[in-house]
Write a protein that holds these residues in place. Sequence first.
Motif, PDB file in Angstrom:
ATOM      1  N   ASP A 213       0.851  -1.182   0.000  1.00 50.99           N
ATOM      2  CA  ASP A 213       0.000   0.000   0.000  1.00 50.99           C
ATOM      3  C   ASP A 213       0.888   1.234   0.000  1.00 50.99           C
ATOM      4  O   ASP A 213       1.814   1.347   0.817  1.00 50.99           O
ATOM      5  CB  ASP A 213      -0.920   0.008   1.226  1.00 50.99           C
ATOM      6  CG  ASP A 213      -1.999   1.083   1.133  1.00 50.99           C
ATOM      7  OD1 ASP A 213      -2.529   1.296   0.027  1.00 50.99           O
ATOM      8  OD2 ASP A 213      -2.298   1.709   2.158  1.00 50.99           O
ATOM      9  N   ALA A 214       0.619   2.146  -0.919  1.00 50.85           N
ATOM     10  CA  ALA A 214       1.369   3.401  -1.020  1.00 50.85           C
ATOM     11  C   ALA A 214       2.872   3.157  -1.112  1.00 50.85           C
ATOM     12  O   ALA A 214       3.672   3.890  -0.534  1.00 50.85           O
ATOM     13  CB  ALA A 214       1.044   4.312   0.159  1.00 50.85           C
ATOM     14  N   GLY A 215       3.259   2.106  -1.847  1.00 46.58           N
ATOM     15  CA  GLY A 215       4.672   1.864  -2.109  1.00 46.58           C
ATOM     16  C   GLY A 215       5.428   1.161  -1.017  1.00 46.58           C
ATOM     17  O   GLY A 215       6.657   1.029  -1.092  1.00 46.58           O
ATOM     18  N   ARG A 216       4.717   0.669   0.017  1.00 51.78           N
ATOM     19  CA  ARG A 216       5.384  -0.043   1.108  1.00 51.78           C
ATOM     20  C   ARG A 216       4.650  -1.343   1.401  1.00 51.78           C
ATOM     21  O   ARG A 216       3.433  -1.417   1.243  1.00 51.78           O
ATOM     22  CB  ARG A 216       5.401   0.803   2.388  1.00 51.78           C
ATOM     23  CG  ARG A 216       6.236   2.063   2.292  1.00 51.78           C
ATOM     24  CD  ARG A 216       6.239   2.776   3.638  1.00 51.78           C
ATOM     25  NE  ARG A 216       7.046   4.000   3.602  1.00 51.78           N
ATOM     26  CZ  ARG A 216       7.246   4.783   4.649  1.00 51.78           C
ATOM     27  NH1 ARG A 216       6.677   4.475   5.810  1.00 51.78           N
ATOM     28  NH2 ARG A 216       7.984   5.871   4.546  1.00 51.78           N
ATOM     29  N   PRO A 290      -8.307   3.411   0.811  1.00 45.92           N
ATOM     30  CA  PRO A 290      -9.220   3.402  -0.327  1.00 45.92           C
ATOM     31  C   PRO A 290      -8.702   4.160  -1.533  1.00 45.92           C
ATOM     32  O   PRO A 290      -9.083   3.882  -2.656  1.00 45.92           O
ATOM     33  CB  PRO A 290     -10.498   4.055   0.235  1.00 45.92           C
ATOM     34  CG  PRO A 290     -10.047   4.840   1.418  1.00 45.92           C
ATOM     35  CD  PRO A 290      -8.886   4.082   1.990  1.00 45.92           C
ATOM     36  N   ASP A 291      -7.802   5.132  -1.303  1.00 44.63           N
ATOM     37  CA  ASP A 291      -7.289   5.911  -2.433  1.00 44.63           C
ATOM     38  C   ASP A 291      -5.843   5.580  -2.765  1.00 44.63           C
ATOM     39  O   ASP A 291      -5.226   6.246  -3.581  1.00 44.63           O
ATOM     40  CB  ASP A 291      -7.410   7.416  -2.146  1.00 44.63           C
ATOM     41  CG  ASP A 291      -6.655   7.825  -0.885  1.00 44.63           C
ATOM     42  OD1 ASP A 291      -5.991   6.952  -0.275  1.00 44.63           O
ATOM     43  OD2 ASP A 291      -6.719   9.007  -0.507  1.00 44.63           O
ATOM     44  N   GLY A 292      -5.271   4.542  -2.139  1.00 44.38           N
ATOM     45  CA  GLY A 292      -3.909   4.146  -2.425  1.00 44.38           C
ATOM     46  C   GLY A 292      -2.852   5.069  -1.869  1.00 44.38           C
ATOM     47  O   GLY A 292      -1.697   5.024  -2.277  1.00 44.38           O
ATOM     48  N   ARG A 293      -3.206   5.926  -0.927  1.00 46.47           N
ATOM     49  CA  ARG A 293      -2.234   6.882  -0.384  1.00 46.47           C
ATOM     50  C   ARG A 293      -1.799   6.543   1.037  1.00 46.47           C
ATOM     51  O   ARG A 293      -1.218   7.353   1.734  1.00 46.47           O
ATOM     52  CB  ARG A 293      -2.834   8.291  -0.409  1.00 46.47           C
ATOM     53  CG  ARG A 293      -3.115   8.787  -1.821  1.00 46.47           C
ATOM     54  CD  ARG A 293      -3.735  10.172  -1.805  1.00 46.47           C
ATOM     55  NE  ARG A 293      -4.049  10.635  -3.144  1.00 46.47           N
ATOM     56  CZ  ARG A 293      -4.638  11.785  -3.414  1.00 46.47           C
ATOM     57  NH1 ARG A 293      -5.000  12.593  -2.411  1.00 46.47           N
ATOM     58  NH2 ARG A 293      -4.896  12.135  -4.646  1.00 46.47           N
ATOM     59  N   GLY A 294      -2.105   5.334   1.464  1.00 50.41           N
ATOM     60  CA  GLY A 294      -1.643   4.891   2.764  1.00 50.41           C
ATOM     61  C   GLY A 294      -2.361   5.522   3.941  1.00 50.41           C
ATOM     62  O   GLY A 294      -1.788   5.634   5.007  1.00 50.41           O
ATOM     63  N   GLU A 295      -3.627   5.922   3.784  1.00 52.83           N
ATOM     64  CA  GLU A 295      -4.334   6.608   4.859  1.00 52.83           C
ATOM     65  C   GLU A 295      -5.099   5.660   5.772  1.00 52.83           C
ATOM     66  O   GLU A 295      -5.611   6.069   6.793  1.00 52.83           O
ATOM     67  CB  GLU A 295      -5.288   7.643   4.267  1.00 52.83           C
ATOM     68  CG  GLU A 295      -4.551   8.747   3.503  1.00 52.83           C
ATOM     69  CD  GLU A 295      -5.504   9.688   2.806  1.00 52.83           C
ATOM     70  OE1 GLU A 295      -6.722   9.499   2.936  1.00 52.83           O
ATOM     71  OE2 GLU A 295      -5.032  10.606   2.115  1.00 52.83           O
ATOM     72  N   ARG A 296      -5.223   4.390   5.416  1.00 58.37           N
ATOM     73  CA  ARG A 296      -5.948   3.451   6.261  1.00 58.37           C
ATOM     74  C   ARG A 296      -4.963   2.447   6.840  1.00 58.37           C
ATOM     75  O   ARG A 296      -4.212   1.824   6.125  1.00 58.37           O
ATOM     76  CB  ARG A 296      -7.009   2.707   5.441  1.00 58.37           C
ATOM     77  CG  ARG A 296      -7.698   1.579   6.226  1.00 58.37           C
ATOM     78  CD  ARG A 296      -8.685   0.826   5.374  1.00 58.37           C
ATOM     79  NE  ARG A 296      -9.889   1.612   5.149  1.00 58.37           N
ATOM     80  CZ  ARG A 296     -10.749   1.368   4.177  1.00 58.37           C
ATOM     81  NH1 ARG A 296     -10.513   0.404   3.331  1.00 58.37           N
ATOM     82  NH2 ARG A 296     -11.819   2.125   4.031  1.00 58.37           N
ATOM     83  N   ARG A 297      -4.990   2.295   8.154  1.00 54.26           N
ATOM     84  CA  ARG A 297      -4.180   1.281   8.830  1.00 54.26           C
ATOM     85  C   ARG A 297      -4.994   0.740  10.015  1.00 54.26           C
ATOM     86  O   ARG A 297      -4.706   1.021  11.160  1.00 54.26           O
ATOM     87  CB  ARG A 297      -2.852   1.858   9.348  1.00 54.26           C
ATOM     88  CG  ARG A 297      -1.875   2.223   8.268  1.00 54.26           C
ATOM     89  CD  ARG A 297      -1.309   0.983   7.578  1.00 54.26           C
ATOM     90  NE  ARG A 297      -0.309   1.391   6.603  1.00 54.26           N
ATOM     91  CZ  ARG A 297      -0.587   1.745   5.361  1.00 54.26           C
ATOM     92  NH1 ARG A 297      -1.850   1.727   4.962  1.00 54.26           N
ATOM     93  NH2 ARG A 297       0.368   2.098   4.542  1.00 54.26           N
ATOM     94  N   ALA A 298      -6.060   0.010   9.724  1.00 52.98           N
ATOM     95  CA  ALA A 298      -6.932  -0.473  10.789  1.00 52.98           C
ATOM     96  C   ALA A 298      -6.255  -1.530  11.647  1.00 52.98           C
ATOM     97  O   ALA A 298      -6.619  -1.743  12.787  1.00 52.98           O
ATOM     98  CB  ALA A 298      -8.228  -1.056  10.188  1.00 52.98           C
ATOM     99  N   VAL A 299      -5.255  -2.219  11.084  1.00 53.16           N
ATOM    100  CA  VAL A 299      -4.540  -3.264  11.802  1.00 53.16           C
ATOM    101  C   VAL A 299      -3.077  -2.906  11.808  1.00 53.16           C
ATOM    102  O   VAL A 299      -2.500  -2.615  10.759  1.00 53.16           O
ATOM    103  CB  VAL A 299      -4.734  -4.630  11.124  1.00 53.16           C
ATOM    104  CG1 VAL A 299      -3.965  -5.709  11.874  1.00 53.16           C
ATOM    105  CG2 VAL A 299      -6.215  -4.983  11.049  1.00 53.16           C
TER     106      VAL A 299
END
Length: 312
Positions: A213-216, A290-299
Amino acid sequence: MPDRTAPVIVASGLRKAFGRQQVLDGLDLAVARGEIFALLGPNGAGKTTTINVLTTLVRPDTGTATVAGIDVARDPEQVKRRISLTGQSAAVDDALTGTENLVMLGRLSGLSRRTARVRAGELLARFGLTDAATRRVGTYSGGMRRRLDLALSFVVAPEILFLDEPTTGLDTRSRRELWEVIRSLADAGTTVFLTTQYLEEADHLADRIAVLDAGRIVAVGTAAELKARVGGDAVELHDAHGELLRKVPTDGSVSGLRRALDVLDESGAEGIVTLRRPSLDDVFLALTSPDGRGERRAVPAEAPADTAKELA
């Protein structure tokens, strides 16, 4: 199982930008010899760029990567001799027949004319193209061209096979047949690195899965390990309209299920009881933005760099 003490692909701190867009942002991963390793991620996460770096098609801005112990930036020609790559679009010669495409590649790969023709026949049969063997590829449907493109990757069994969304455009039967081919290659010692948009495919096929996600790399492990990170099994009670009324966690054992059912009985609620197990869809949604910018990290993500240390 693959020998996890022998990494055949290692990437450390890979970064790659195209103009102002940072596509890879410190990517770390390690792939064991003989395993099927799946890379998942949303569109734009950097999956294809990762494969392009590892197969010498794109040079990273910073970081290092080795394939079969060879640095991809310092000695790309040696890397190319050890790998095979199938990209997202078919790379076949429309003016030749299916047989001619396969025989030509076989000859270029050092096979004798007779061996190349025998191998071509085997692959045409395996990929359901025998009836179209003598037709020009320019007359093939999109799915047929895809199957031929994949067959070309197997003319000579490579040490390391890179597949970028290999089953895109294939029907369900052809996709499952390809899974069998990929598994047989891995069983014979070929390392398979694939990206896929089908979560079922990664779940069914891969020894380990990395989520990009987001290059990582934000998570890596077996399908079971990744599913466990987003929550275990649960017994759910739904009303007649499918709305969730109660959810009771369980360890999946018979005694655990009984305890969960007892809890629901004691609540007095009525409805439809189901056992829900986490899926790769849950993992994907929990770990990727959701937008591929690494803004979600629920876990919380484990440190993927540790994987390279474990395999080294």
